[in-house]
Design an enzyme around this catalytic site. Structure first.
Site, PDB file in Angstrom:
ATOM      1  N   TYR A 143       0.850  -1.186   0.000  1.00  0.00           N
ATOM      2  CA  TYR A 143       0.000   0.000   0.000  1.00  0.00           C
ATOM      3  C   TYR A 143       0.886   1.235   0.000  1.00  0.00           C
ATOM      4  O   TYR A 143       1.822   1.330   0.792  1.00  0.00           O
ATOM      5  CB  TYR A 143      -0.909  -0.001   1.233  1.00  0.00           C
ATOM      6  N   ASP A 231       9.317   2.880   0.352  1.00  0.00           N
ATOM      7  CA  ASP A 231       8.194   3.483   1.067  1.00  0.00           C
ATOM      8  C   ASP A 231       8.340   3.081   2.530  1.00  0.00           C
ATOM      9  O   ASP A 231       7.951   1.994   2.941  1.00  0.00           O
ATOM     10  CB  ASP A 231       6.858   3.010   0.484  1.00  0.00           C
ATOM     11  N   LYS A 259       3.607   8.816   9.015  1.00  0.00           N
ATOM     12  CA  LYS A 259       3.302   8.234  10.319  1.00  0.00           C
ATOM     13  C   LYS A 259       4.242   8.713  11.440  1.00  0.00           C
ATOM     14  O   LYS A 259       4.051   9.813  11.921  1.00  0.00           O
ATOM     15  CB  LYS A 259       3.212   6.713  10.187  1.00  0.00           C
TER      16      LYS A 259
HETATM   17  C1  PLP Z   1      -0.091   4.548   5.676  1.00  0.00           C
HETATM   18  C2  PLP Z   1       0.770   4.316   4.497  1.00  0.00           C
HETATM   19  C3  PLP Z   1       0.819   5.210   3.416  1.00  0.00           C
HETATM   20  C4  PLP Z   1      -0.126   6.369   3.291  1.00  0.00           C
HETATM   21  O1  PLP Z   1       0.042   7.327   4.294  1.00  0.00           O
HETATM   22  P1  PLP Z   1      -1.178   8.317   4.645  1.00  0.00           P
HETATM   23  O2  PLP Z   1      -0.601   9.246   5.649  1.00  0.00           O
HETATM   24  O3  PLP Z   1      -2.280   7.454   5.153  1.00  0.00           O
HETATM   25  O4  PLP Z   1      -1.554   9.005   3.389  1.00  0.00           O
HETATM   26  C5  PLP Z   1       1.752   4.999   2.428  1.00  0.00           C
HETATM   27  N1  PLP Z   1       2.589   3.952   2.469  1.00  0.00           N
HETATM   28  C6  PLP Z   1       2.574   3.068   3.476  1.00  0.00           C
HETATM   29  C7  PLP Z   1       3.564   1.937   3.489  1.00  0.00           C
HETATM   30  C8  PLP Z   1       1.648   3.197   4.513  1.00  0.00           C
HETATM   31  O5  PLP Z   1       1.594   2.282   5.479  1.00  0.00           O
END
Ligand code: PLP
Length: 425
Positions: A143, A231, A259
């Protein structure tokens, strides 16, 4: 009105689609009515009815110190009195950028944004602008936020709703997105701008990279001149202080964060070497901007968290989690349900099955287990005992530094109880 979870949720549904501002919160995949949180403290949250839960959601990893950490609260109190947003440079954004670049090897500069989604979306644009290539490769079940080009074969909430991808995303928007299975190295060519990967996949439950996998991706990118994007929105400053680069010894070209770095406020960031980032406006031709980017409150909270967390804190947490994972696994297995609790540093996943089964290596294998219907009843049995797991089988368990040995021990006992109920179903 009566302060109950259901009355708040009914009221929410009148004015907010599905009653939630992010789909996973709706309990759609586990059934039932979500609890509405009034407050949080450390490892715990309390709902509007006054029920306290040991919280393994922790805002999906945004909260590393636990909720309402006194030092973070004090930092915010001081910051808010100075004004909350200016649209001009502030010291706070420099301090957060310095805190990040000094911890991550190879990360020379970061551009701050307001969410993980924005960070990844901008990183992809930067990669395309820098390489003058169109294609990007992502992995099934990873994701990367909800931007159009990356909403194919996404994990997390997209998977929970059983959507292969989203309505409203045009074929054109994803035409340049190539999807490959996790833990397999795709053969690239010189049309590929970037390969985007979660260094530990943590949105399809937990799937760790096979030994040598990230290094093999690095080598394949180098072979064709594609950029490697990590990511690290979940792994950053959590897997270890230096993130996946330090943990696995593989250096990407571009990092994405979110995060943890907001200390519970909305922040994201993408970063790279100075040379690469010189492609970004105002120095270069790749445009990216944001009214609230580098927001003083968010940067103050983020810098306070990074300041308070040491590498030793994270290895201690990883040790606690390692023991927790084994205890959890054994307690559930003893009750007659097969459990797998893979870990990577302080990250831990949970798979439940009726029969012995190998640990998933990719999304297809993860789906087999996460879709077997055991998680929903398990989740509710845990919640009934005061332990809040994420309301979806594809999420991992998020611990904070506030999760004590005692908290984790109690969770293991509750899991044994919950598994006994499951075994009787
Ligand atoms: C949560 C998440 C995102 C998106 O971040 P948001 O602040 O919710 O837009 C992108 N990549 C990873 C791996 C994530 O866990």
């Amino acid at each position: 009105m009566n302060e109950t979870n259901s009355s708040w949720f009914e009221r929410a549904k009148q004015v907010i689609p599905g009653g939630v501002d992010s789909p996973v919160r709706s309990f759609r995949s586990v059934g039932g009515t979500p609890y509405t949180v009034r407050s949080g403290k450390g490892a715990y949250v309390t709902d509007v009815e006054g029920n306290a839960y040991l919280d393994f959601v922790q805002s999906y990893g945004a909260s590393l110190l636990g909720h309402a950490h006194p030092a973070v609260v004090e930092t915010l109190r001081e910051a808010v009195a100075l004004g909350t947003t200016f649209g001009a440079p502030t010291p706070g954004e420099v301090l957060l950028a310095e805190a990040m670049t000094s911890r991550v090897n190879g990360l020379e500069q970061v551009r701050l944004v307001s969410s993980g989604t924005e960070a990844v979306m901008s990183a992809v644009r930067l990669a395309r602008g820098f390489t003058a290539r169109d294609k990007i490769v992502k992995f099934d079940g990873c994701y990367h936020g909800h931007s159009d080009a990356l909403l194919v074969a996404g994990g997390s909430g997209v998977a929970q709703l059983g959507l292969p991808d989203s309505a409203g995303v045009t074929a054109g928007a994803v035409a340049d997105t190539i999807v490959a299975p996790y833990n397999e190295v795709p053969t690239l060519d010189d049309r590929v701008a970037a390969v985007l990967v979660e260094p530990v996949a943590a949105n399809m439950n937990l799937v760790a990279p096979a030994s040598g996998y990230l290094a093999a991706l690095r080598a394949e990118c180098d072979r064709v001149g594609a950029l490697l994007i990590f990511d690290e929105v979940i792994t950053g400053f959590r897997l270890s202080l230096g993130g996946a680069e330090e943990y696995f010894g593989v250096t990407p070209d571009i990092w994405c964060f979110g995060k943890v770095i907001g200390g519970g406020l909305p922040v994201g960031a993408f970063g790279a070497s100075r040379g690469l980032l010189s492609s970004l406006a105002p120095e270069g031709p790749v445009y990216q901007a944001g009214t609230l980017s580098g927001n003083p409150l968010a940067t103050a909270a983020g810098a306070a968290v990074l300041d308070l967390v040491s590498g030793e804190d994270l290895t201690d947490l990883a040790d606690r989690v390692e023991r927790f994972a084994l205890g959890l696994r054994d307690a559930i297995r003893s009750a007659g349900i097969y459990a797998l609790t893979p870990t990577a540093g302080p990250l831990v996943g949970l798979y439940l099955a009726r029969e012995e089964t190998p640990a998933p290596l990719n999304f297809a294998e993860s789906k087999e287990l996460c879709g077997n219907g055991l998680y929903g009843p398990f989740f509710h049995e845990m919640l009934r005992q005061g332990v809040a797991l994420a309301p979806g089988a594809y999420e991992i368990l998020f611990t904070s530094l506030a999760h004590s040995e005692e908290d984790l021990g109690r969770t293991i006992e509750c899991a044994g109880e919950a598994a006994l109920v499951l075994a009787d179903l």
